[in-house]
Motif scaffolding. Structure first.
Motif, mmCIF file in Angstrom:
data_model
loop_
_atom_site.group_PDB
_atom_site.id
_atom_site.type_symbol
_atom_site.label_atom_id
_atom_site.label_comp_id
_atom_site.label_asym_id
_atom_site.label_seq_id
_atom_site.Cartn_x
_atom_site.Cartn_y
_atom_site.Cartn_z
ATOM 1 N N THR A 1 1.097 -1.291 0.354
ATOM 2 C CA THR A 1 0.068 0.305 0.122
ATOM 3 C C THR A 1 0.993 0.867 -0.459
ATOM 4 O OG1 THR A 1 -1.774 1.175 1.476
ATOM 5 C CG2 THR A 1 0.012 0.335 2.466
ATOM 6 N N VAL A 2 0.622 2.029 -0.717
ATOM 7 C CA VAL A 2 0.372 3.701 -0.551
ATOM 8 C C VAL A 2 0.023 4.580 0.476
ATOM 9 C CG1 VAL A 2 2.538 3.042 -2.539
ATOM 10 C CG2 VAL A 2 0.622 4.476 -2.944
ATOM 11 N N GLY A 3 -1.054 4.029 0.796
ATOM 12 C CA GLY A 3 -1.965 4.858 1.365
ATOM 13 C C GLY A 3 -3.385 5.383 0.930
ATOM 14 N N THR A 4 -3.325 6.655 1.184
ATOM 15 C CA THR A 4 -4.812 7.082 0.203
ATOM 16 C C THR A 4 -4.428 8.474 -0.465
ATOM 17 O OG1 THR A 4 -5.875 7.933 2.130
ATOM 18 C CG2 THR A 4 -6.440 5.876 1.202
ATOM 19 N N THR A 5 -3.734 8.936 0.715
ATOM 20 C CA THR A 5 -2.892 10.010 0.273
ATOM 21 C C THR A 5 -1.298 9.859 0.910
ATOM 22 O OG1 THR A 5 -3.201 11.287 2.246
ATOM 23 C CG2 THR A 5 -5.020 11.582 0.170
ATOM 24 N N ALA A 6 -0.445 11.015 0.640
ATOM 25 C CA ALA A 6 0.751 10.789 1.378
ATOM 26 C C ALA A 6 1.241 10.768 2.807
ATOM 27 C CB ALA A 6 1.834 12.502 1.032
ATOM 28 N N THR A 7 -0.204 11.157 3.390
ATOM 29 C CA THR A 7 -0.107 11.540 4.987
ATOM 30 C C THR A 7 -1.523 10.441 5.330
ATOM 31 O OG1 THR A 7 -0.986 13.476 5.173
ATOM 32 C CG2 THR A 7 1.083 13.482 4.921
ATOM 33 N N THR A 8 -2.264 10.000 4.847
ATOM 34 C CA THR A 8 -3.090 8.928 5.570
ATOM 35 C C THR A 8 -3.336 7.845 5.077
ATOM 36 O OG1 THR A 8 -5.315 10.317 3.572
ATOM 37 C CG2 THR A 8 -4.594 11.318 5.562
ATOM 38 N N PHE A 9 -3.640 6.917 6.080
ATOM 39 C CA PHE A 9 -4.113 5.644 5.141
ATOM 40 C C PHE A 9 -5.573 5.093 4.489
ATOM 41 C CE2 PHE A 9 -5.045 1.084 6.563
ATOM 42 C CZ PHE A 9 -4.126 0.605 5.597
ATOM 43 N N SER A 10 -6.233 5.487 6.149
ATOM 44 C CA SER A 10 -8.301 6.026 6.275
ATOM 45 C C SER A 10 -8.335 4.133 6.196
ATOM 46 C CB SER A 10 -8.591 6.201 4.413
ATOM 47 O OG SER A 10 -8.158 7.143 3.551
ATOM 48 N N PRO A 11 -7.372 3.818 7.794
ATOM 49 C CA PRO A 11 -7.748 2.966 8.275
ATOM 50 C C PRO A 11 -9.236 2.613 8.318
ATOM 51 C CG PRO A 11 -6.836 4.137 10.016
ATOM 52 C CD PRO A 11 -6.939 5.319 8.381
ATOM 53 N N ASN A 12 -9.945 3.217 8.657
ATOM 54 C CA ASN A 12 -11.328 3.068 8.613
ATOM 55 C C ASN A 12 -12.182 3.075 7.190
ATOM 56 O OD1 ASN A 12 -11.175 2.274 11.667
ATOM 57 N ND2 ASN A 12 -10.971 4.117 11.661
ATOM 58 N N ASN A 13 -12.233 3.328 6.500
ATOM 59 C CA ASN A 13 -13.011 3.330 4.792
ATOM 60 C C ASN A 13 -12.734 1.504 4.609
ATOM 61 O OD1 ASN A 13 -12.656 6.160 5.386
ATOM 62 N ND2 ASN A 13 -11.210 5.930 2.977
ATOM 63 N N ASP A 14 -13.950 1.535 4.245
ATOM 64 C CA ASP A 14 -14.253 0.479 4.135
ATOM 65 C C ASP A 14 -13.154 -0.357 2.406
ATOM 66 O OD1 ASP A 14 -15.860 -0.711 5.023
ATOM 67 O OD2 ASP A 14 -18.198 -0.421 3.745
ATOM 68 N N CYS A 15 -12.292 -1.594 2.690
ATOM 69 C CA CYS A 15 -12.245 -1.616 1.315
ATOM 70 C C CYS A 15 -12.575 -2.028 0.413
ATOM 71 C CB CYS A 15 -11.112 -3.179 1.951
ATOM 72 S SG CYS A 15 -9.582 -2.633 0.664
ATOM 73 N N THR A 16 -12.306 -1.031 -0.790
ATOM 74 C CA THR A 16 -12.872 -1.913 -2.478
ATOM 75 C C THR A 16 -12.357 -2.832 -2.739
ATOM 76 O OG1 THR A 16 -11.683 -0.629 -3.187
ATOM 77 C CG2 THR A 16 -13.522 0.889 -2.964
ATOM 78 N N ARG A 17 -12.855 -3.819 -4.104
ATOM 79 C CA ARG A 17 -12.834 -4.570 -4.276
ATOM 80 C C ARG A 17 -11.193 -4.101 -5.041
ATOM 81 N NH1 ARG A 17 -16.222 -9.200 -5.627
ATOM 82 N NH2 ARG A 17 -15.606 -8.911 -7.913
ATOM 83 N N ALA A 18 -10.960 -3.638 -5.702
ATOM 84 C CA ALA A 18 -9.879 -2.876 -6.044
ATOM 85 C C ALA A 18 -9.083 -2.804 -5.507
ATOM 86 C CB ALA A 18 -10.231 -1.769 -7.478
ATOM 87 N N GLN A 19 -8.941 -2.591 -4.167
ATOM 88 C CA GLN A 19 -7.969 -2.401 -3.358
ATOM 89 C C GLN A 19 -7.085 -3.757 -2.872
ATOM 90 O OE1 GLN A 19 -9.670 0.170 0.012
ATOM 91 N NE2 GLN A 19 -9.107 2.093 -1.208
ATOM 92 N N ILE A 20 -8.624 -4.291 -2.312
ATOM 93 C CA ILE A 20 -7.805 -5.561 -2.126
ATOM 94 C C ILE A 20 -7.423 -6.936 -2.608
ATOM 95 C CG2 ILE A 20 -10.124 -6.928 -2.521
ATOM 96 C CD1 ILE A 20 -8.141 -7.622 0.388
#
Length: 160
Positions: A131-150
């Motif tokens: 992973t590289v996170g959702t931005t340079a400074t955030t991971f968004s741990p509580n967001n649902d993991c999309t099929r594309a992400q998984i």
């Protein structure tokens, strides 16, 4: 869940295909075969009231629980239709890899605290390029993991 090995009369392995629900198939050669099965004691079988024995994911649920990748959402339920967060997804991968210590404690994510259950998993996934996170400074741990992400996490986890 069990291990099944099939060999021909010369001792050559014959490919075995798991069909789920502890069923297997193989193509019978023109000679005799030897079938060996390693069975688990009933105490090692994982059951949840919401995971039918014939569900396509039943063996996967048993494997993940027996191998410490995850556990039920309660003592009797697994919640197979619940979504997973990004934190849960990388934690599953990290545990499947044996929960290795991250090489660094440098954490670029403001939303991943050092006391979070997923802290080491996120750092490990970051350093392994999963992973590289959702931005340079955030991971968004509580967001649902999309099929594309998984599928991307899995692809990178397997070194592709």
């Amino acid at each position: 869940m069990q291990t099944v090995t099939v060999t021909d009369k010369k001792g050559n392995n014959i490919p075995v295909t798991p069909l789920g629900n502890n069923k297997y198939s193989f193509t019978m050669p023109g000679t005799a075969v030897t079938i060996e099965a390693e069975l688990l004691p009933l105490s090692d079988i994982v059951t949840f009231t919401d995971v039918p024995a014939n569900a396509y994911y039943a063996d996967a649920v048993t494997w993940t629980v027996r191998n410490g990748v995850t556990k039920g959402t309660t003592e009797t339920t697994f919640s197979p239709n619940a979504s997973c967060t990004r934190a849960q997804a990388v934690t599953f991968l990290w545990r499947a890899a044996g929960s290795p210590e991250p090489a660094s404690t440098r954490n670029p994510f403001t939303d991943v605290k050092s006391d979070a259950y997923y802290y080491k998993a996120v750092l490990w996934a970051l350093e392994k390029g999963i992973t590289v996170g959702t931005t340079a400074t955030t991971f968004s741990p509580n967001n649902d993991c999309t099929r594309a992400q998984i599928v991307t996490f899995l692809y990178r986890f397997l070194g592709e």
